[in-house]
Design a protein around this motif. Structure first.
Motif, short mmCIF file in Angstrom:
data_model
loop_
_atom_site.label_atom_id
_atom_site.label_comp_id
_atom_site.label_asym_id
_atom_site.label_seq_id
_atom_site.Cartn_x
_atom_site.Cartn_y
_atom_site.Cartn_z
N TYR A 44 12.39 32.62 61.97
CA TYR A 44 12.93 33.93 62.18
C TYR A 44 13.28 34.22 63.67
CZ TYR A 44 13.58 38.92 62.37
OH TYR A 44 13.92 40.31 62.49
N GLU B 258 10.37 28.12 66.10
CA GLU B 258 9.07 28.89 66.40
C GLU B 258 8.20 27.97 66.58
OE1 GLU B 258 8.73 32.81 64.18
OE2 GLU B 258 10.31 31.45 63.04
N ASP C 194 11.21 29.47 70.53
CA ASP C 194 11.30 30.84 70.25
C ASP C 194 9.67 31.39 70.33
OD1 ASP C 194 11.50 33.43 69.43
OD2 ASP C 194 12.95 33.22 67.86
N ILE D 76 6.84 35.68 69.47
CA ILE D 76 5.35 35.91 68.67
C ILE D 76 4.29 35.16 69.61
CG2 ILE D 76 3.73 35.76 66.90
CD1 ILE D 76 6.26 36.41 65.01
C1 LIG Z 1 10.23 34.49 66.76
C2 LIG Z 1 10.91 35.83 66.61
N1 LIG Z 1 12.26 35.77 67.49
C3 LIG Z 1 12.97 36.92 67.74
C4 LIG Z 1 12.60 38.16 67.26
C5 LIG Z 1 13.40 39.36 67.43
O1 LIG Z 1 12.85 39.78 68.11
P1 LIG Z 1 13.53 41.57 68.50
O2 LIG Z 1 12.85 42.28 66.98
O3 LIG Z 1 12.54 42.48 69.59
O4 LIG Z 1 14.71 41.53 68.69
C6 LIG Z 1 11.31 38.00 66.44
C7 LIG Z 1 10.90 39.50 65.94
O5 LIG Z 1 9.82 39.57 65.13
C8 LIG Z 1 10.40 36.99 66.32
O6 LIG Z 1 9.41 36.94 65.63
#
Ligand SMILES: Cc1ncc(COP(=O)(O)O)c(C=O)c1O
Length: 451
Positions: A152, A226, A259, A262
Motif C-alpha cells: 500500500y 514497505e 516506504d 507506517i
Molecule cells: C505504507 C504507506 N504508504 C503511504 C501511505 C499514504 O499516506 P497518506 O494517507 O498520508 O497519503 C500510507 C497510508 O496508510 C501507508 O501506510
C-alpha cells in the motif's frame, strides 16, 4: 454556533463523503462520531470511552495527550503560522528538523530531507526524484517502477500505480504505465503454495530477478516496498527478504525506496523498518507518526550518494520541479521536532516491542480458541493482523459482515479495532501499557465469542 448531538447524528455522512467507504454504506451505517481523546483512548458522542487499538491511523504513536507536541504547535502558530520554503525562503524549524532527521536516520545512511504534507506525497516525491536521479546521470530510459502485490503506497496516481491491491486501482484505471508487481512474501496465500517464510522469500526474490530480466534493468527507475506490509494486512517478510531486494536492486542499478510511512519511528520495535532488516535504502518515505498525527506532515529522506548526484549536477537537470505549498510547513516542522524528542525520550520502540510481543501472544491464543481466525501475523512490534476465514481448510475468506460484527462487539467491550477486508488490524499507540493490551484482548475475545 455549536450544533447539538441530535443535529450531528442526523446529519452524519449526509453532506460529506468518507474516504475508503461507499457513500451509501456510510448513510446506511453512520460512522461512530469521535468527539474526544486522551491518553490512548477515544470518546464518542455518547460518552463511550475505548482504548484506541488503531492508533488513529497508525500515526498517533505517542497517544492523544502528548503535551510537548501540542505546545510546540501552539507556540509555532504564534511565531510563524506559515511561510513557503520554495526557492528563496526557508524557516528556522525546517532547518533544525533536517539536522534532527539526519541524526535519527544516520544508521540508514540518510543525508537530506524533502518535506511533504503526508504519506502519499512522500511516496510521490520519492518516485519522481528517483526518475530524475537517473536522468541526471544520463540514464533517461530508467522510468519504470517495481513493487509488491499487497503493498500500500497511498492513493495518488503514482502511489496507486505501484499499489498492490485491486480495490485502490481498478476504479481509477488507467494508471501510470511501466509499473509492475511481484508476489508478496505472504506465506498464508501466495502463487507458489509455499508456507515456509524463508523459502517463500527466496521464490519472491527469484520472481523479482525474473521481472527485471524481462523488463530490462536499464528501463527500471526504482523498486518501492514497505519493510513490513501494513494496510495490505500486516505481512512481515522473512528477515532475508528486504536485504535480498536491496542486493538485487544495487546489482541492477535500481533505486530502493523504503516506504516507511507506517514503520518509521518505532512501530516495529526498531526505529525504522529498514533498520529492523539491516538495509540502507536510497530513499525513505516517512509521514504519519512524524508529528504524532497532530499535523499533516511528511519527509522523504535521501541517501548521501543520491544527494551527491543532485548537488554535483552542473547541467541544470537536478533543478527540482516538485514540491507542495505545505512542503516544510513551519507548524508541521515544529510538531515534528517536539515529536522526535518525545519519541526518543520515551524510547517508544522498546515499549512497542514488549507490548507487541504480549499482544501477538494474546491473538495467537485467540486463534487456538476461534476457528474463524485463519491466520495471525505480527511479531514485530505493534503491527498485528488477524485474517478471518469461513473455513480453515479451504481458507475461504469470512463473509464480509463477520469482521464488522467482531468490531462492533469489541467496541462495546472497550476497544476500537480496524477492519480492512477480511483482516482485523491492530496498531495501537506505542505508549500502551500491559493493561491496555489486556483491554484490547478482552474486547477482541468478546467480539469473537459473540459471533
Ligand atoms: C505504507 C504507506 N504508504 C503511504 C501511505 C499514504 O499516506 P497518506 O494517507 O498520508 O497519503 C500510507 C497510508 O496508510 C501507508 O501506510
Amino acid at each position: 454556533m455549536p450544533r447539538d448531538d441530535n443535529f450531528l447524528k442526523e446529519q452524519n455522512a449526509r453532506h460529506l463523503w468518507h474516504p475508503m467507504a461507499h457513500p451509501a454504506d456510510s448513510l446506511a451505517n453512520p460512522p461512530t462520531i469521535v468527539t474526544g481523546a486522551r491518553g490512548v483512548s477515544i470518546t464518542d458522542i455518547d460518552g463511550h470511552e475505548v482504548v484506541d487499538a488503531v492508533g488513529g491511523l497508525w500515526n498517533v504513536n505517542l497517544g492523544y495527550s502528548c503535551e510537548p507536541v501540542k505546545a510546540a504547535i501552539a507556540a509555532q502558530l504564534d511565531a510563524l503560522p506559515y511561510y513557503s520554503i520554495f526557492r528563496g525562503t526557508s524557516n528556522d524549524k525546517v532547518i533544525e528538523l533536517a539536522e534532527e532527521l539526519k541524526t535519527f536516520f544516520a544508521p540508514e545512511g540518510m543525508a537530506r530531507a524533502f518535506y511533504t504534507s503526508g504519506g502519499g506525497d512522500s511516496v510521490e516525491t520519492a518516485l519522481r526524484l528517483s526518475r530524475q536521479y537517473h536522468k541526471i546521470r544520463g540514464e533517461a530510459g530508467r522510468v519504470k517502477f517495481l513493487s509488491l502485490k499487497k503493498g500500500y503506497h497511498g492513493t495518488h496516481f503514482g502511489g496507486a500505480s505501484v499499489n498492490g491491491n485491486a480495490n485502490f486501482r481498478t476504479p481509477y484505471e488507467p494508471l501510470l504505465p511501466g509499473c509492475h508487481h511481484i508476489p508478496a512474501p505472504y506465506p498464508y496465500r501466495n502463487p507458489f503454495n509455499e508456507t515456509d517464510p524463508e523459502r517463500l522469500a527466496q521464490l519472491c526474490l527469484q520472481a523479482l530477478e525474473d521481472e527485471i530480466a524481462f523488463q530490462g534493468a536499464g528501463t527500471i527507475a526504482a523498486f518501492i516496498m514497505e519493510p513490513i506490509l501494513g494496510a495490505g494486512g500486516v505481512i512481515p517478510p522473512h528477515a532475508s527478504f528486504m536485504p535480498g531486494v536491496a542486493e538485487i536492486c544495487r546489482r541492477n542499478g535500481i533505486l530502493l525506496i523504503a516506504d516507511e510511512v507506517i514503520t518509521a519511528f518505532g512501530r516495529t520495535g526498531a526505529w525504522s523498518g529498514s533498520r529492523l532488516w539491516g538495509v540502507q535504502p536510497d530513499f525513505m518515505a516517512t509521514a504519519k507518526a512524524i508529528t504524532n498525527g497532530y499535523f499533516p506532515f511528511g519527509a522523504v529522506m535521501i541517501a548521501e550518494h543520491v544527494a551527491e548526484v543532485f548537488e554535483k549536477d552542473e547541467t541544470g537537470k537536478a533543478a527540482i520541479g516538485h514540491g507542495y505549498t505545505y512542503s516544510g510547513h513551519p507548524v508541521g516542522a515544529a510538531a515534528a521536532l517536539a515529536c522526535l524528542a518525545e519519541t526518543r525520550r520515551l524510547d517508544v520502540a522498546t515499549n512497542a516491542k514488549a507490548r507487541g510481543d504480549e499482544l501477538f501472544a494474546g491473538v495467537q491464543a485467540l486463534m487456538d480458541r476461534y476457528e474463524v481466525i485463519g491466520d495471525v501475523r505480527g511479531g514485530h512490534g505493534l503491527m498485528i493482523a488477524l485474517e478471518l476465514v469461513e473455513d480453515r481448510a479451504t481458507k475461504t475468506p469470512a463473509a464480509k459482515s463477520v469482521p464488522g460484527q467482531v468490531q462492533k462487539t469489541a467496541y462495546e467491550a472497550g476497544a476500537m479495532i480496524r477492519v480492512s477486508g477480511p483482516n482485523i488490524i491492530l496498531s495501537p499507540p506505542l505508549v500502551v501499557t500491559a493493561d491496555d493490551v489486556q483491554t484490547i484482548l478482552t474486547a477482541l475475545d468478546a467480539g469473537f465469542r459473540a459471533l
